[in-house]
Design a protein around this motif. Structure first.
Motif, PDB file in Angstrom:
ATOM      1  N   GLU A 107       0.739  -1.068  -0.185  1.00  0.00           N
ATOM      2  CA  GLU A 107      -0.010  -0.232   0.000  1.00  0.00           C
ATOM      3  C   GLU A 107       0.894   1.113  -0.202  1.00  0.00           C
ATOM      4  OE1 GLU A 107      -3.108   2.434   2.834  1.00  0.00           O
ATOM      5  OE2 GLU A 107      -2.742   0.213   3.184  1.00  0.00           O
ATOM      6  N   LEU A 108       2.139   1.202   0.646  1.00  0.00           N
ATOM      7  CA  LEU A 108       2.871   2.457   0.692  1.00  0.00           C
ATOM      8  C   LEU A 108       3.641   2.761  -0.230  1.00  0.00           C
ATOM      9  CD1 LEU A 108       4.062   4.653   2.593  1.00  0.00           C
ATOM     10  CD2 LEU A 108       5.568   3.086   3.670  1.00  0.00           C
ATOM     11  N   GLU A 161       2.376   1.864  -3.485  1.00  0.00           N
ATOM     12  CA  GLU A 161       1.497   2.388  -4.574  1.00  0.00           C
ATOM     13  C   GLU A 161       1.084   3.939  -4.142  1.00  0.00           C
ATOM     14  OE1 GLU A 161      -1.838  -0.193  -3.747  1.00  0.00           O
ATOM     15  OE2 GLU A 161      -1.147  -1.619  -4.925  1.00  0.00           O
ATOM     16  N   ARG A 162       1.073   4.456  -2.959  1.00  0.00           N
ATOM     17  CA  ARG A 162       0.823   5.780  -2.539  1.00  0.00           C
ATOM     18  C   ARG A 162       2.117   6.475  -2.631  1.00  0.00           C
ATOM     19  NH1 ARG A 162      -2.391   5.945   3.148  1.00  0.00           N
ATOM     20  NH2 ARG A 162      -2.119   8.213   2.780  1.00  0.00           N
ATOM     21  N   THR A 163       3.327   5.943  -2.627  1.00  0.00           N
ATOM     22  CA  THR A 163       4.608   6.888  -3.039  1.00  0.00           C
ATOM     23  C   THR A 163       5.371   6.677  -4.185  1.00  0.00           C
ATOM     24  OG1 THR A 163       5.953   5.458  -1.731  1.00  0.00           O
ATOM     25  CG2 THR A 163       4.631   6.864  -0.327  1.00  0.00           C
ATOM     26  N   CYS A 193      10.155   1.693   1.536  1.00  0.00           N
ATOM     27  CA  CYS A 193       8.829   1.876   2.574  1.00  0.00           C
ATOM     28  C   CYS A 193       8.912   0.899   3.588  1.00  0.00           C
ATOM     29  CB  CYS A 193       7.777   1.022   1.182  1.00  0.00           C
ATOM     30  SG  CYS A 193       7.498   2.385  -0.199  1.00  0.00           S
ATOM     31  N   GLU A 195       0.573   7.191   7.793  1.00  0.00           N
ATOM     32  CA  GLU A 195       0.575   8.454   7.619  1.00  0.00           C
ATOM     33  C   GLU A 195       1.997   9.092   7.889  1.00  0.00           C
ATOM     34  OE1 GLU A 195      -1.329  10.115   5.447  1.00  0.00           O
ATOM     35  OE2 GLU A 195      -2.456   8.269   5.496  1.00  0.00           O
ATOM     36  N   ILE A 252       4.884   7.923   5.423  1.00  0.00           N
ATOM     37  CA  ILE A 252       4.735   8.949   4.450  1.00  0.00           C
ATOM     38  C   ILE A 252       5.493  10.169   4.655  1.00  0.00           C
ATOM     39  CG2 ILE A 252       3.400  10.390   2.715  1.00  0.00           C
ATOM     40  CD1 ILE A 252       1.040   7.982   3.044  1.00  0.00           C
TER      41      ILE A 252
END
Length: 283
Positions: A10-11, A13-15, A22, A34, A37
């Motif tokens: 997930e991290l 994909e978000r970054t 990650c 969060e 991130i």
């Protein structure tokens, strides 16, 4: 701390960052997404600053024309290697920079970075592991001819009056291939001509010829030099029997100005031995 693979995924994909980065960020934040991130954002800035000292002399030329054909933008964006220049993330950044320049008309690099491109640049550095920079940008208004070479390393914009789109592209392609520095001999800076005259004078002094002959030799060399660097005096690359000036006259066209970008021109390439390069990459 055991971090589930799903959280790492997930991290990522978000970054858009690597698995190891990650996972380490999630370990440091004790699984708080969060906070992880935020940690990665800070690390991205630090890594970008660290890599900023490395010479970026590869990259690509970006170009975009307005839909209505009233303007065009060209940029040079640098990275360290041709491999990185083909990376999708780098290509997307070049597109974003070009779009920003065309939409805003801004060509100042500090202002462009402050408009949101700096944060994108830092994230790109984090992703591809190389220093990246926006080197220069140009916007032309009005009738514009354009050309980007197939390798993406040379680009040209030409401001024209008259002619048509095909002629504009031909002139831009010629400039890309032949590299003139001025439109016509009259546009050559006086200090440049004076410098060349000084060099030719020094060369001719040892010829043993009478002063009046030497002066004629120098004048001839100056005329030849100006013809070589002037667009209008160069033979057209697609038809060596006609000069660009004559071609423009035939088509009822005129070139007002042009700009030619070549990736890395004027940037000194740093020579680093293999052991030093490996040590730098590990630091």
């Amino acid at each position: 701390m055991n971090i589930p693979a799903s959280k790492v995924k997930e991290l990522r994909e978000r970054t858009g960052l690597g698995v190891l980065d990650c996972r380490n960020a999630l370990v440091e934040s004790e699984g708080d997404m969060e906070l992880a991130i935020d940690t990665l954002r800070k690390a991205s800035g630090m890594k970008a600053a660290k890599k900023a000292g490395r010479i970026a002399n590869d990259g690509l030329i970006g170009m975009k024309l307005a839909k209505e054909g009233s303007s065009a933008a060209m940029v040079e964006v640098n990275c360290e290697t041709d491999f990185a220049a083909r990376d999708e993330n780098f290509l997307n950044f070049v597109t974003a920079v070009t779009d920003k320049v065309l939409d805003s008309g801004e060509t100042g690099i500090p202002a462009l970075l402050e408009s949101g491109l700096e944060s994108m640049r830092e994230k790109l550095v984090q992703k591809i592991g190389e220093n990246c920079s926006i080197r220069r940008a140009e916007v032309f208004e009005g009738s514009v001819g354009s050309y980007v070479h197939t390798n993406g390393k040379i680009g040209v914009l030409v401001s024209m009056e008259g002619g048509n789109e095909a002629l504009g592209r031909d002139i831009a392609m010629h400039i890309a291939a032949s590299g003139p520095t001025v439109v016509s001999p009259d546009d050559a800076p006086a200090d440049l001509v004076a410098k060349e005259r000084e060099i030719y004078t020094a060369q001719a002094q040892d010829s043993g010829k009478p002063p009046e002959i030497v002066e004629k030799m120098i004048d001839g060399r100056i005329r030849k030099y100006l013809a070589e660097i002037s667009l209008t005096e160069q033979p057209f690359v697609k038809d060596g029997d006609i000069k660009i000036g004559a071609l423009l006259s035939k088509e009822g066209a005129k070139v007002n100005r042009f700009v030619r970008f070549e990736v890395g021109e004027g940037i000194e390439k740093e020579e680093v031995d293999f052991a030093t390069e490996v040590a730098q990459q590990m630091s």
